[in-house]
Design an enzyme around this catalytic site. Sequence first.
Site, short mmCIF file in Angstrom:
data_model
loop_
_atom_site.label_atom_id
_atom_site.label_comp_id
_atom_site.label_asym_id
_atom_site.label_seq_id
_atom_site.Cartn_x
_atom_site.Cartn_y
_atom_site.Cartn_z
N ASP A 40 7.64 -4.67 9.51
CA ASP A 40 7.80 -4.27 8.76
C ASP A 40 7.69 -5.35 7.38
O ASP A 40 8.99 -6.33 7.13
CB ASP A 40 9.52 -4.15 9.34
CG ASP A 40 10.41 -3.58 8.06
OD1 ASP A 40 9.90 -2.97 7.06
OD2 ASP A 40 11.42 -2.83 8.54
N GLY A 65 4.59 9.57 0.02
CA GLY A 65 4.07 10.95 0.83
C GLY A 65 3.78 11.60 -0.66
O GLY A 65 3.99 11.37 -1.23
N TYR A 109 9.26 6.80 -7.34
CA TYR A 109 8.21 6.43 -6.68
C TYR A 109 7.27 5.90 -8.32
O TYR A 109 7.23 5.04 -8.36
CB TYR A 109 7.11 7.45 -5.78
CG TYR A 109 6.41 7.23 -5.89
CD1 TYR A 109 6.21 6.21 -4.29
CD2 TYR A 109 5.27 7.51 -6.17
CE1 TYR A 109 4.55 6.37 -3.78
CE2 TYR A 109 3.36 7.38 -6.11
CZ TYR A 109 3.19 6.62 -4.53
OH TYR A 109 1.88 6.66 -4.19
N LYS A 122 6.56 1.84 -8.57
CA LYS A 122 4.96 1.46 -9.56
C LYS A 122 4.70 1.04 -11.19
O LYS A 122 4.56 -0.06 -10.69
CB LYS A 122 4.19 2.35 -9.39
CG LYS A 122 3.80 3.20 -7.93
CD LYS A 122 3.21 2.52 -7.00
CE LYS A 122 2.97 3.32 -5.37
NZ LYS A 122 1.69 2.14 -4.35
N ASN A 140 -4.45 10.75 -6.77
CA ASN A 140 -4.41 11.28 -5.65
C ASN A 140 -6.12 11.55 -5.23
O ASN A 140 -6.45 11.87 -4.94
CB ASN A 140 -4.78 12.86 -6.03
CG ASN A 140 -4.19 13.84 -6.85
OD1 ASN A 140 -2.47 13.42 -6.56
ND2 ASN A 140 -3.41 14.95 -7.68
N GLU A 189 2.72 15.06 3.71
CA GLU A 189 1.46 15.13 3.46
C GLU A 189 1.17 15.42 2.18
O GLU A 189 2.49 16.11 1.62
CB GLU A 189 0.53 16.79 3.93
CG GLU A 189 1.47 17.80 4.30
CD GLU A 189 2.89 17.71 5.53
OE1 GLU A 189 3.37 16.98 4.99
OE2 GLU A 189 3.06 18.86 5.43
N LYS A 190 0.09 16.02 0.94
CA LYS A 190 -0.50 15.44 0.20
C LYS A 190 -1.42 17.09 0.29
O LYS A 190 -1.50 17.48 1.44
CB LYS A 190 -0.64 14.84 -0.79
CG LYS A 190 -0.58 13.37 -0.84
CD LYS A 190 -1.27 12.03 -1.27
CE LYS A 190 -0.12 12.35 -2.85
NZ LYS A 190 -0.54 10.85 -3.82
P1 NAD Z 1 0.30 6.29 3.20
O1 NAD Z 1 1.53 6.61 3.90
O2 NAD Z 1 -0.80 6.79 4.39
O3 NAD Z 1 0.15 4.39 3.61
C1 NAD Z 1 0.81 3.83 3.42
C2 NAD Z 1 1.02 3.21 4.76
O4 NAD Z 1 2.95 2.22 4.86
C3 NAD Z 1 1.50 3.68 6.30
O5 NAD Z 1 1.12 3.59 7.10
C4 NAD Z 1 3.63 3.03 6.45
O6 NAD Z 1 4.29 3.79 7.78
C5 NAD Z 1 2.84 1.95 5.74
N1 NAD Z 1 4.26 1.21 5.34
C6 NAD Z 1 5.21 1.98 4.82
N2 NAD Z 1 6.39 1.27 5.27
C7 NAD Z 1 6.30 0.20 5.21
C8 NAD Z 1 7.00 -1.41 5.96
N3 NAD Z 1 7.89 -1.86 5.18
N4 NAD Z 1 6.47 -2.22 6.27
C9 NAD Z 1 4.86 -2.03 7.03
N5 NAD Z 1 3.89 -1.00 6.17
C10 NAD Z 1 4.62 -0.25 5.47
O7 NAD Z 1 -0.26 6.11 2.21
P2 NAD Z 1 -2.11 6.57 1.38
O8 NAD Z 1 -2.05 7.96 1.23
O9 NAD Z 1 -2.77 5.45 2.05
O10 NAD Z 1 -1.59 4.88 0.30
C11 NAD Z 1 -2.26 3.88 0.62
C12 NAD Z 1 -1.34 3.00 -1.16
O11 NAD Z 1 -2.25 4.14 -2.46
C13 NAD Z 1 0.09 3.04 -1.15
O12 NAD Z 1 1.02 2.18 -1.88
C14 NAD Z 1 0.50 4.35 -2.62
O13 NAD Z 1 1.73 4.32 -2.63
C15 NAD Z 1 -1.12 4.17 -3.36
N6 NAD Z 1 -1.00 5.68 -3.87
C16 NAD Z 1 -2.23 6.75 -2.92
C17 NAD Z 1 -2.40 8.52 -3.72
C18 NAD Z 1 -3.15 9.33 -2.98
O14 NAD Z 1 -3.37 9.84 -3.10
N7 NAD Z 1 -3.26 8.61 -1.18
C19 NAD Z 1 -1.93 8.20 -4.69
C20 NAD Z 1 -1.54 7.09 -5.71
C21 NAD Z 1 -1.05 5.81 -4.85
#
Ligand code: NAD
Length: 329
Positions: A57, A82, A153, A157, A182, A195-196
């Site tokens: 964590d 999410g 959020y 960031k 995205n 989910e997105k």
């Molecule tokens: P995701 O939710 O699939 O992955 C994030 C992971 O972080 C999860 O597996 C979750 O369990 C883990 N996590 C959360 N809290 C935690 C903690 N306390 N300790 C350890 N792990 C923890 O999201 P993603 O889509 O893979 O996004 C990855 C990164 O990219 C994130 O920082 C997200 O904010 C950023 N991001 C993603 C998108 C997108 O479109 N997917 C867009 C903008 C930014």
Amino acid sequence: MTAAHESPIKVLVTGAGGFIGHHLVTFLKARGYWVRGVDLKHPEFAPTDADEFEVLDLRRWDACLQATRGVKEVYALAADMGGMGFISSNHAQILRNNALINLHTIEAARINDVVRYFYTSSACVYPEYLQQDAHVTPLKEEDVYPAQPQDAYGWEKLIGEHLCRHYREDFGLETRVVRFHNIFGPLGTWEGGREKAPAAMCRKIATAKLSGDPTVEIWGDGEQTRSFCYIDDCLTGIYKLMRSDYHEPLNLGQDRMVTINQLADIIAEIAGVSIVKKHVPGPQGVRGRNSDNTRLREVLGWSPEISLEAGLAETYAWIEGEVRARLGA
Ligand code: NAD
């Protein structure tokens, strides 16, 4: 990346149990790195390729020290996040959890002599007042100020971006900062509330196809616009930016904008099914958003290449398989 006689560079991917982190581990392994993955959970849909995977964590300081030990580079992807439904209704939880994760991870990286640090910011940092029209002007990196992100959020960031800048300036940590727009693809969350839009739409359309009920719910009038970037382009962009010497925040996304209604039509065509859209109340986020990729092209000499249709075809096929398995169809 390494000659045969050299030992591989050790890197940490946080959030390695999540969508992008899981794919990034595979990508980095294929390039010869030794990879430690850390997350609250193991990847849901496929086993990790990480050399070592620790369930930790990262809100906890001791966990961050453990996670960053002995690695040269950190890809900091862990976040409580999410789709719109989640980030528009869990502000306090998101701000607290992500602030703790980011403050502790970067400080632990500094203490453990990490050299390079990759931080994943988001298009959600951009001000709401520039995104009120579906025909929005694409967002340039400098448009972020004066700041007015829509949700907690996005504010967090933005602080994360500043944290990186100050750690680079004050402590010499080589930080790289990306603003994703995205990202979508297979092996991402497709149900449950986090989910997105692309995954949710693939699930709804697969369900319509397999159940025979053509109704597909869309939040709002469906005329809100976004751009969507396929995971393989995202990984290429991450890697190119990490290896570059550019340390300011950089957009990483597609610059082709579509409405959510158009997104549904493209997926329905891929699925080979006729749908009936039902517009229902729901969180929509900003009215319009698109990435301006001018700086991305200048800095990396590259921009995302995979078409929305090609990326959605891969994603839909995987999600239809998941829905079939769920329905026993
Ligand atoms: P995701 O939710 O699939 O992955 C994030 C992971 O972080 C999860 O597996 C979750 O369990 C883990 N996590 C959360 N809290 C935690 C903690 N306390 N300790 C350890 N792990 C923890 O999201 P993603 O889509 O893979 O996004 C990855 C990164 O990219 C994130 O920082 C997200 O904010 C950023 N991001 C993603 C998108 C997108 O479109 N997917 C867009 C903008 C930014």
